[in-house]
Each structure stands twice: as structure tokens, then as C-alpha cells.
Design an enzyme around this catalytic site. Sequence first.
Site, mmCIF file in Angstrom:
data_model
loop_
_atom_site.group_PDB
_atom_site.id
_atom_site.type_symbol
_atom_site.label_atom_id
_atom_site.label_comp_id
_atom_site.label_asym_id
_atom_site.label_seq_id
_atom_site.Cartn_x
_atom_site.Cartn_y
_atom_site.Cartn_z
ATOM 1 N N HIS A 38 -23.879 -34.237 22.605
ATOM 2 C CA HIS A 38 -24.393 -33.146 21.780
ATOM 3 C C HIS A 38 -25.677 -33.546 21.061
ATOM 4 O O HIS A 38 -26.618 -32.751 20.972
ATOM 5 C CB HIS A 38 -23.321 -32.743 20.767
ATOM 6 N N HIS A 73 -23.133 -22.665 20.462
ATOM 7 C CA HIS A 73 -22.010 -23.016 19.596
ATOM 8 C C HIS A 73 -20.724 -22.661 20.331
ATOM 9 O O HIS A 73 -19.903 -21.878 19.857
ATOM 10 C CB HIS A 73 -22.108 -22.306 18.244
#
Length: 724
Positions: free
Chosen positions: A34, A79
Site C-alpha cells: 500500500h 479505499h
Amino acid sequence: MGLTSDEAKIIINTLGRNPTEAEWLIFEAEWSEHCSYKSSRAWIRLLPSKSPLVIRGSGLDAPIIRINNIAVTFKIESHNHPSAVDPYDGAATGVGGIVRDILTTGLRPIALLDNLHLGSLDNQRSLWLSRNIIKGISDYGNRIGVPVVGGETWFDESFNNNPIVLVTCIGAGDFKRVIWGEGKVGDLVLVVGNDTGRDGMLGSSFASRELSSSDDIGAVQVGNPLLEKLLIDALMELGERGLVKAIKDVGGGGLATALSELAHQLGLGIEVDLTNIRLRDELKPEEILVSESQERMIIVVDPSRLSYVEAVLRKYEVGFDLIGKLTNDGKFTAYYKGIKLIDLPLDLITNPPEPIRKYTEPVYLMRLRRIPPLPSVKFNEALIKVASSPNLASKEVIYTQYDYEVGVRTVIKPGRAGATVLRLLEEDGGDGKLGIAVKADSNPRYSYLNPFTGAANSLAKAYRNVASVGAKPIAAVDSINVGNPEKPDKYWYFVKTVEGLTWMGNALGIPFVGGKVSFYNEDSVTGASIKPVVAVAVLGVVNDYAKAIEGGLTGEGWLVIIGDTGPELGGSEFLHSVHGLVAGEPPEPKPLSEVKNANLVMQLINNGLAKAVMDVGVGGLAAALIKMSIIGGVGFTVDLSKAPLTQGLNDPVTVAFSETNARYIIETSNLKETVRIIEANGVPYGVLGESGGGIVQFKWGGLELASLSVDDLVSINDSLRGVI
């Protein structure tokens, strides 16, 4: 711990010691997929990124594009994992995070777009996820005063448990307002905004593995949009008064990542005392480092200006903590109650090893790329099924939940055209006429069947959408969402996607100024992976926003199609909604035709010859005409045999629903001059018919294929109302 054994060995060998618990957590956060892009950075370097308008490209929180005296920035974020576990907070904090990325530039966030990839509407969990994702975006966006002006919504069963939630934010302001990110030894470091709590603990690590269960809900952040609004206003004043030298969002990885990345970007070191940080919950110092509590930012200020900064923050009731200073040792050093917890070289923290991943084409694709013989279907039945399919249905029930007009910038509203158009104000440094257009597009079915072609077509579709309102495309950002990179047949999708974006970006002359890669979009229980989502947002410039064109028919003109139509039903909405198939080869990308035809469309718009324009995409020619009719509330009569056809195409169903690229529908009241310009440009075209009345009629020569009222068409297309 999210580190591999090889990574742990590298850390120990480089340091010559075992890291402390706090240091291990820093590496887990910063070396996660990430935060680090360790499995993707070598590939995404291939993307074209340069242009005379691009002052700062990818690599930092947000890019800077210069349009005359105006600075514009835009960025896309995902997200996904948080939204799959806690859809409301996951989606809401996705909005908050991307807005704060824009704030790091010193520019005001002026608009948001959302690209939602949701599961089947007949699946109860998927429906629950969908409703709460939409509500989360709506509530957060509406409360911070940034309009949600456009987007895209896809429905597919592969997103039932793993929705893909993407948010794009656009910022703008006077070029003199840009905060470039500077600092010197001795400058002070402050955390401003929210208190630090237990929510979002190691969310970056959570987002770097397969989804498991709702046990991960503690990794989901909780948003406070009212505080974000105050934070926006405070940072705008700090920037306007020149009180801030650098800004960094506290996002994935928390303070561990934000502090180390900021210092590394400045080419300095950083020393902080975690004792000084306000806490919402009782936390260990290690937890303070990796908490991803929202609405927090790092600012760097000159010591001589600290009192002015504090006064502004108090004025807006925004909390702040003076936690440290910049140093010249190239290290991240942190203390807690007098004890040194962290003593790490920034070069090690911010440069994880890049694994060499294997990739191979999935064996099932050879079978899927062949379209089996199709049973015959009546044209009017196919038309109704395509027009009422969830992917082509009106999204009014979604976008009317958003405040899309706050801020007085929205020129073309959601649902009215291929792209949103925003005015740039004189306070931004403009002339009062300049505008920008933006649209983000994807096609998971295309990317599933052929990721190279799918990626190229995503960029081409967004490019056409922006051109269709009269804007010149100038830059793009991308979001690549795929499965587990450790599986060669999943990593292959990522590699081919980047190759497709690179090829099309170079061919169109469009630089990629930023992006996001999200891996591990798989269900760890079933092993099922999503269909790859490759969303591309394209930004365009409108010299006079008053000339921007909507897509609704006026009833006062001829309907002209620009571009050839070929037999390209692979991955189409027709195949899926009528025959239940995801098969075939997606439409061939046509970059030379895209550029030529887009320039022609912009010329027709600038010359005042276009009454309405719509690009042709999902659902083909029939779907584009239906959209134009519904937007304008006006009918039409068209003869599909008049379209310029290739490869001996003579089947009206294929002509109507083929998704061949580089095509537009133009409504014009001056057919003679329009045709003259089209022919002068050497572009294939056909005069299909006329707009007007309250009936929609499709013909093939003298044969009527379908006829229905505009009112009936509106009802058919409104299939999501009462469902989502």
C-alpha cells in the site's frame, strides 16, 4: 508481522542489530504494498509523465499542472479493503484522504468524482455494501463543502464481497499559492487536526493482503468531516499568508510513514517526541506511530513564524502538537517519555527491496475470447435489456444524494454529458472564462478479457468523454486494482495493464501525472478475484466554459455519427445483458482515430455547429442515442444502415450494440457546414437521421426495428430506482 523473512533479514543485516518493536512497525507500514509500491514501482516508471504543462508529476502527494496563471492538481485514490469491511466509514474516509492529498499542494479542493464498482443487486450483502458506500461518500463530501460532480458506477458479481471504491479530487488556485515542499535544518514539525486514536491501526498492512473477515474492522478509519472542513479552511489561510513550508497528509501507515516520507522528500532527517501527541485513546507509543486516525496532517514551519501558525489554528479550533524538528543526519529518530524508540536511516525506510514477480497469462482466457454462436434476438427486446441493465441505467438515484453544486463552479452537472465541466474563478488566477473538464472511466469486462486492450480503452474512453464537451485533454491519473501479485496469473493482469496504459498514453500524447495501485483484491476464503478495475481520469481544458456542450438532444437538428463501426461485440454490454456472456476480444484500440476524431469534435463545438455531443462507448451506438434522448427529453428517428460500416457489417443488432472505439454522435442544425468540415478532416461519418418529437425510432433502411416513447424509455432506463 507483514514483512517476509527475506525482508526481515535485509533490515537486520543493514542495521547490524534487531530493530525495536516500534522500528519493526515502521517497516511493516512503509514496506507494505500500500505504501511502498514495491511490486509495481518498476513497471509504473514506464508510464509517460512529461508535458510542458506538467510542472510536478507523480511521486509526491499530488501533481501540479500549470494552465496560464492557474495551478491545477488532481489525484485518484482507492479505499477498497476498508469499504469491504465497514462500507460507510471506509468510503467516507476515502473521500477525506484524497482531499487531504490535494491540500498538501496549498490549493483548494474544488470537486470530487467517485468510481464505484459494486456487486450484484440481487445479492443482499452486496446491496448493503453499495447503499452504505454511497451514503458514506455523500455524507462526507456534503459536509466538507466539496461537490461530488461526477463518476461512474459498475455492477458485477465479482465485486460482491470486494467492492472497488475510487475517489478523484481536483484542486485549483493561483500558481503563486502552490506549496512546493521545502524545509531546512531546525524547522519545526507539527501534527495538526484530529487527536490520535485506535482506529485504522496498521490499515496499510491490512490493505496489502487478501480480505478475510469482519475481524479487520479495527483497521478501518473513522472520519470526522466537520473537522476536515475546519482543517481545509485553516490550511488555506496558512498557505495564503505564507506560513507553511511543507505539508504532508497522515494517511496509510500513519505517522510512521508520513514523517519518514516527508523528511526523505526534503532530503533531511527528522527528530520527534511522541509524548507530545494528543491521544483520543490510551495507546502504546508503537500504536501512536501506526494509527491511521483521520483528519491529521504534518506541517513544517519556520520557528520564527510558529506563533502566527498557532494563532490561525486556534482561530479555526484545529488542534495541533509541536512534535519535533528537521535535522541534518538523514535519520528518523523518535522518543517517548525520554526513551529513544526509533533510530533509523531514512534511505532504508523508504527504499524497500523490489521483488521480482513472475507473470503468466491465465489459461482460461483462450476459451473466453471465443464468442459462441448466439441465438437470434429481436431488436426491440435487446434494446430494452441493454437500456435497463444496471451498468447503463440512470445513476440519478446515486448522484442526487450528492451536493454537486456547492462552490458555484459546476457548469455541466452529473448525468448531463460525457464529462463534468468546472469553471475556474478569477480568484484562481484566471480570466473568468477558463474551465476544466474531467471524467474517470473503466471497463472491468474489457480488462478481464484482455488487460492491455482494456487499459488502453479506459484511457481512450475518458479522453473521448472530455473531448465530447469541447475540452482538450491534457493529463491523466490512473487507478489499477487487481488480485494477489504473488500469483503469476493475477500479476500478469497488472503488467499488461501498465503496458496498455503506456502504449495508449504515448500514442495520445497524454502524460500520467499520478496514480494508485491496489493489489490483493481477493477473497481469502473462496480465492475469488475481482475483475480487474483500471480506472483512468482525464483532465481537459476549456478555453471558454460557456461554449461547453451537453449531451441532451434539443430536437432541432440532424444526427451525425463520426467514426467507423465494426463488428466488435467482445466484452460488450449487449453480450452480457442479453446473452449472459462475458466473452470475446474487446474492441480494438484506435489511438490515431481517437486523436483525429476528437480534434474534429472540438472544432465543431468551437465553431458553434454542435447542439449536443455524446461519445459512443458501453452499449454502443444505441446506448449513446438513448442517453442523448433521455437527457434532452427529445425523441429521434435514425437509420442505422447509414452509419459508416467496416468488414462487410450488415447486421442491425451488431451495428446498434457494437462498442467500436473513436466514435461520437453529433446533433447539428447546420448539416451542410458540419459535413463540409468533417469531409475536410477526412473522417468517416454518416447522417443517421433527425432529432425531435416524443418518439424514439430505430430503422434499417425501410424496416422499422423499434419504436417507443421517450417517456417509456425514461422508465426503462430508471431501473435502479427503489433498488439501491
